[in-house]
Motif scaffolding. Sequence first.
Motif, short mmCIF file in Angstrom:
data_model
loop_
_atom_site.label_atom_id
_atom_site.label_comp_id
_atom_site.label_asym_id
_atom_site.label_seq_id
_atom_site.Cartn_x
_atom_site.Cartn_y
_atom_site.Cartn_z
N THR A 1 -66.42 39.75 -78.56
CA THR A 1 -64.83 39.36 -78.71
C THR A 1 -64.78 38.25 -77.75
OG1 THR A 1 -64.92 40.83 -76.38
CG2 THR A 1 -64.34 42.50 -77.96
N LEU A 2 -63.63 37.31 -77.65
CA LEU A 2 -63.18 36.20 -77.06
C LEU A 2 -63.42 36.67 -75.23
CD1 LEU A 2 -60.05 34.53 -78.07
CD2 LEU A 2 -62.21 34.14 -79.06
N LEU A 3 -63.13 38.03 -74.69
CA LEU A 3 -63.44 38.36 -73.81
C LEU A 3 -65.15 38.38 -73.81
CD1 LEU A 3 -62.32 38.24 -71.20
CD2 LEU A 3 -61.55 40.74 -71.10
N GLY A 4 -66.01 38.42 -73.97
CA GLY A 4 -66.69 39.45 -73.35
C GLY A 4 -67.84 37.85 -74.25
N HIS A 5 -67.63 36.34 -74.93
CA HIS A 5 -68.00 35.54 -74.60
C HIS A 5 -67.29 34.86 -73.53
CE1 HIS A 5 -69.55 34.61 -78.81
NE2 HIS A 5 -68.37 34.97 -79.27
N PHE A 6 -66.18 35.01 -72.78
CA PHE A 6 -65.88 33.79 -71.63
C PHE A 6 -66.79 35.19 -71.06
CE2 PHE A 6 -62.27 32.62 -73.41
CZ PHE A 6 -62.01 31.06 -73.84
N ARG A 7 -66.65 36.23 -70.62
CA ARG A 7 -67.85 36.95 -69.31
C ARG A 7 -69.05 36.62 -69.98
NH1 ARG A 7 -64.65 42.52 -69.55
NH2 ARG A 7 -62.67 41.76 -68.48
N HIS A 8 -69.90 36.32 -70.87
CA HIS A 8 -71.27 35.66 -70.90
C HIS A 8 -71.44 34.83 -70.49
CE1 HIS A 8 -75.39 35.65 -73.38
NE2 HIS A 8 -74.69 34.51 -73.63
N GLU A 9 -70.58 33.00 -71.07
CA GLU A 9 -70.99 32.41 -70.74
C GLU A 9 -70.84 31.38 -69.21
OE1 GLU A 9 -72.48 29.80 -73.09
OE2 GLU A 9 -72.18 31.73 -74.63
N VAL A 10 -70.24 32.49 -68.14
CA VAL A 10 -69.27 31.97 -67.30
C VAL A 10 -70.71 32.75 -66.56
CG1 VAL A 10 -68.46 34.35 -66.39
CG2 VAL A 10 -67.67 31.82 -65.56
N GLY A 11 -71.63 33.50 -67.34
CA GLY A 11 -72.72 33.89 -66.47
C GLY A 11 -73.13 33.14 -66.43
N HIS A 12 -74.01 32.37 -67.11
CA HIS A 12 -74.99 31.35 -66.58
C HIS A 12 -74.50 29.92 -65.86
CE1 HIS A 12 -77.88 32.20 -70.20
NE2 HIS A 12 -76.15 32.37 -71.06
N PHE A 13 -73.26 29.58 -66.28
CA PHE A 13 -72.46 29.41 -64.57
C PHE A 13 -73.02 29.85 -63.55
CE2 PHE A 13 -69.07 28.41 -61.48
CZ PHE A 13 -69.63 26.82 -61.59
N TYR A 14 -72.89 30.64 -62.99
CA TYR A 14 -73.12 31.51 -62.52
C TYR A 14 -73.98 31.89 -61.71
CZ TYR A 14 -68.33 31.75 -61.18
OH TYR A 14 -66.45 31.45 -60.70
N TRP A 15 -75.31 31.60 -62.60
CA TRP A 15 -76.93 31.77 -62.60
C TRP A 15 -77.36 30.71 -61.84
CZ3 TRP A 15 -80.90 28.57 -62.97
CH2 TRP A 15 -82.30 29.47 -63.23
N ASP A 16 -76.42 29.22 -62.35
CA ASP A 16 -77.06 28.11 -61.92
C ASP A 16 -76.63 27.60 -60.43
OD1 ASP A 16 -77.68 27.31 -64.01
OD2 ASP A 16 -75.71 26.13 -64.66
N VAL A 17 -75.04 28.73 -59.98
CA VAL A 17 -75.07 28.23 -58.59
C VAL A 17 -75.31 28.94 -57.77
CG1 VAL A 17 -72.63 26.87 -59.04
CG2 VAL A 17 -72.39 29.33 -58.88
N LEU A 18 -75.53 30.59 -58.06
CA LEU A 18 -75.42 31.61 -57.01
C LEU A 18 -77.54 31.64 -56.80
CD1 LEU A 18 -72.94 34.37 -58.21
CD2 LEU A 18 -72.37 32.46 -56.49
N ILE A 19 -78.22 31.90 -57.94
CA ILE A 19 -79.82 32.21 -58.47
C ILE A 19 -80.47 30.70 -57.80
CG2 ILE A 19 -80.76 33.81 -59.54
CD1 ILE A 19 -78.91 34.64 -58.46
N LYS A 20 -79.64 30.22 -59.36
CA LYS A 20 -80.92 28.72 -58.92
C LYS A 20 -81.38 28.27 -57.67
CE LYS A 20 -81.90 24.50 -61.29
NZ LYS A 20 -81.39 23.65 -62.79
N PRO A 21 -80.85 28.11 -56.81
CA PRO A 21 -80.73 27.05 -55.45
C PRO A 21 -81.14 27.90 -54.55
CG PRO A 21 -78.03 26.51 -56.30
CD PRO A 21 -78.72 28.22 -57.10
N ASN A 22 -81.00 29.36 -54.35
CA ASN A 22 -82.05 30.04 -53.76
C ASN A 22 -83.10 30.85 -53.84
OD1 ASN A 22 -81.99 32.26 -52.12
ND2 ASN A 22 -80.29 31.51 -51.32
#
Length: 348
Positions: A178-199
């Motif tokens: 679904t469109l909403l599923g795409h958004f939720r998946h792709e934004v997950g990559h963004f939040y990996w960059d800001v919540l996981i990678k730096p810590n």
Amino acid sequence: MKIFQCSNCNNPIYFENTSCEKCGNSLGYLNESEEMLSFNKEKKPHLNDTGLTYCANFNNDACNWLVGIDSESVYCEACATNHMIPNISIPENKLDWQKIEAAKRRLFYSLHKLNLPTQFVIEGEPLKLTFDFLAPLANDPDAVKTGHSNGLITLNIQEANAAHREYIKEQLQERYRTLLGHFRHEVGHFYWDVLIKPNEEILKEFRTLFGDDTQDYGEALQKHYKNGAPSNWREHYISSYATMHAWEDWAETWSHYMHMMDMLETSYNFGLEIDPELKKVSSLDVSCDFDPYDGAKMDKIIKHYLPLTYVLNSLNRSMGHADAYPFILSEPVIQKLTFIHKVVNRKN
């Protein structure tokens, strides 16, 4: 999601509504207060002494959100993240884009509920969530790929076309797209960059659950499409695509975390209780009497979510549709969801 009423006549309305079918008033959503406001249809919102007006994309039938008349941007916080949109002088493009914007507003509603900002400074460098919504080229229809790179999410607008989306879904042997599923998946990559990678501490725990993020992504992608997922993938992953790379496992699981929170909030606002006519199956007897965004523990969320998916799928089957939630939450997947829940709440 919350459920809404017209503030003029109390008629139940949907999040996407721009007018009330009962009283005829215009409607606009104010994200700051999570309210749907009602205005005399003959007047612009700010003429009703609210200090508010519609997002500029309201004029394109693409947004019903409100902004302050003194705001620095004429766009709402969701539309302001657009970097590129398709040529909307082409009717088909405009229709696809309108559907995309509707799905993106639901994404931003959830991000607001999770208290997740869309702009960060990581190691001194700004990182901002932005979007490119692109139409495929006539001579190269496969040129536009949906994906994420350094905060920029690209979406092929053909994903808004139900026939095209179903075709791709069948080609990739997916059970949900679904469109909403795409958004939720792709934004997950963004939040990996800001919540996981730096810590480093969080990253170490991530690797224990999701695997090695340093694995070559291109090689992993080729291997996945050549060999497919392991036969026992359901024992450890939420989807077959999640087996491809640790980043995709995270993004797939993140999207399901957002599915879960949104569906449970909707159930809570409807006062949903599940008490099936089944003998000796007490695990399905639940009352969705809590807001999942209000500090709920993951074990409580899971306890209520699993019966909800059974009801949802049963209702879909009653209408002759496929299961709305055709997934299995194995214990390793629940551990990953619990980790995401912890990381999100740690951020808050």
